[in-house]
Design a protein around this motif. Sequence first.
Motif, PDB file in Angstrom:
ATOM      1  N   THR A   8     -31.936   6.573  -6.993  1.00  0.00           N
ATOM      2  CA  THR A   8     -32.833   6.566  -5.961  1.00  0.00           C
ATOM      3  C   THR A   8     -33.645   7.960  -5.978  1.00  0.00           C
ATOM      4  O   THR A   8     -32.691   8.692  -5.752  1.00  0.00           O
ATOM      5  CB  THR A   8     -32.407   6.145  -4.638  1.00  0.00           C
ATOM      6  N   ILE A  99     -35.421   3.315  -7.865  1.00  0.00           N
ATOM      7  CA  ILE A  99     -35.856   3.026  -6.489  1.00  0.00           C
ATOM      8  C   ILE A  99     -36.548   4.216  -5.963  1.00  0.00           C
ATOM      9  O   ILE A  99     -36.083   5.363  -6.135  1.00  0.00           O
ATOM     10  CB  ILE A  99     -34.912   2.633  -5.749  1.00  0.00           C
ATOM     11  N   VAL A 119     -32.862   1.330   2.459  1.00  0.00           N
ATOM     12  CA  VAL A 119     -32.608   0.878   0.768  1.00  0.00           C
ATOM     13  C   VAL A 119     -31.904  -0.316   0.510  1.00  0.00           C
ATOM     14  O   VAL A 119     -31.941  -0.912  -0.426  1.00  0.00           O
ATOM     15  CB  VAL A 119     -31.988   2.279   0.000  1.00  0.00           C
ATOM     16  N   ALA A 185     -38.768   1.415   0.859  1.00  0.00           N
ATOM     17  CA  ALA A 185     -38.117   1.482  -0.439  1.00  0.00           C
ATOM     18  C   ALA A 185     -38.410   0.575  -1.639  1.00  0.00           C
ATOM     19  O   ALA A 185     -38.533  -0.646  -1.249  1.00  0.00           O
ATOM     20  CB  ALA A 185     -36.455   1.265   0.078  1.00  0.00           C
TER      21      ALA A 185
END
Length: 257
Positions: A8, A99, A119, A185
Motif C-alpha cells: 500500500t 493498493i 483499506v 483505496a
Amino acid sequence: MATLQEQTLVIIPARLASARLPGKPLADIGGQPMVVRVARQATLAGVGRVAVATDSREIAAAVEAAGFEAVMTREDHQSGSDRVFEAAQIMDPEGRADIILNVQGDIPAIEPETIRRSVLPLASSPADLATLAVEIADEADRTNPNIVKIVGSPLGDGLLRALYFTRATAPYGDGPLYHHIGLYAWRRQALARFVALAPSTLEKRESLEQLRALEDGMRIDVAIVDSVPLGVDTPADLERARRILAADQAPSSRNGQ
C-alpha cells in the motif's frame, strides 16, 4: 507474500489553490500546517508508505521540514485522483504496490483507525476500490445536497457494495441513509483505468467523480465507520478544527493535573 502494508501507498494530494480557503494545506492548526497533521495521522494508521503529492514547492518544503515525504507532481491535474496516480508512478515505478490509498489533505482530525478501515475491504473482496460511509443521524443531513449519500447493498459485517452515489435523498423508504466519506483505496490497475477515462454522464450531472468508476463497471465496496471526520473547506471550518484539536490536546484537569 507481501503484507497489506507492503502493498500500500498512502498518498495525500495537496495544492495551494482553493476558492474558499486560499493556501488551505498550509493553514496553521496548533502550530502545524494542516497537511502535516494529515500526514501524521496517516503515518499513525500504519497501513503503508505515506507521501504528500503536490505541485507547490512551499507545501513540499513544509512537509519535508516536518519529517514526511513529499512528491512533486504536475500543475495541470484536473483532480486529486490524477495527482495521486502520478505520485504513485514516481514513488513506485516498478509497480510493486498494488493498493493506492487517496487520503484528502483537508481532514486534519481524522482518526488513524478510520484510515485503516478504508483499506480493509480490499483484503476480503474482489472490489476495484473501497471507501467509507457513516450512517446519517441528523434529519437535516438526509435532504442536504452537500451531504453525498451512498445507495448500497449490505454485504454484512459493516460493509456495503455501492450501487450509486447521489446528492439527493436516497434510497426511498424506511431504513438508514449513509453519508459518504471521501477516502479511496484503489487497486492500482483500477486507478490507472479510472484516470484514463473521460468524465462520465452521471459524474458531470451529480458532480461526483466516483460515479465515473461505477459507470465504467467498477465495483466499489464501502466500510461503515462511526463518525464523519471534519473536512476544512471554509474559514469557519478551519476555526472549528482548531478548537477541536486544541480541546483534544489539552492536558487533563482531573486530580489537579
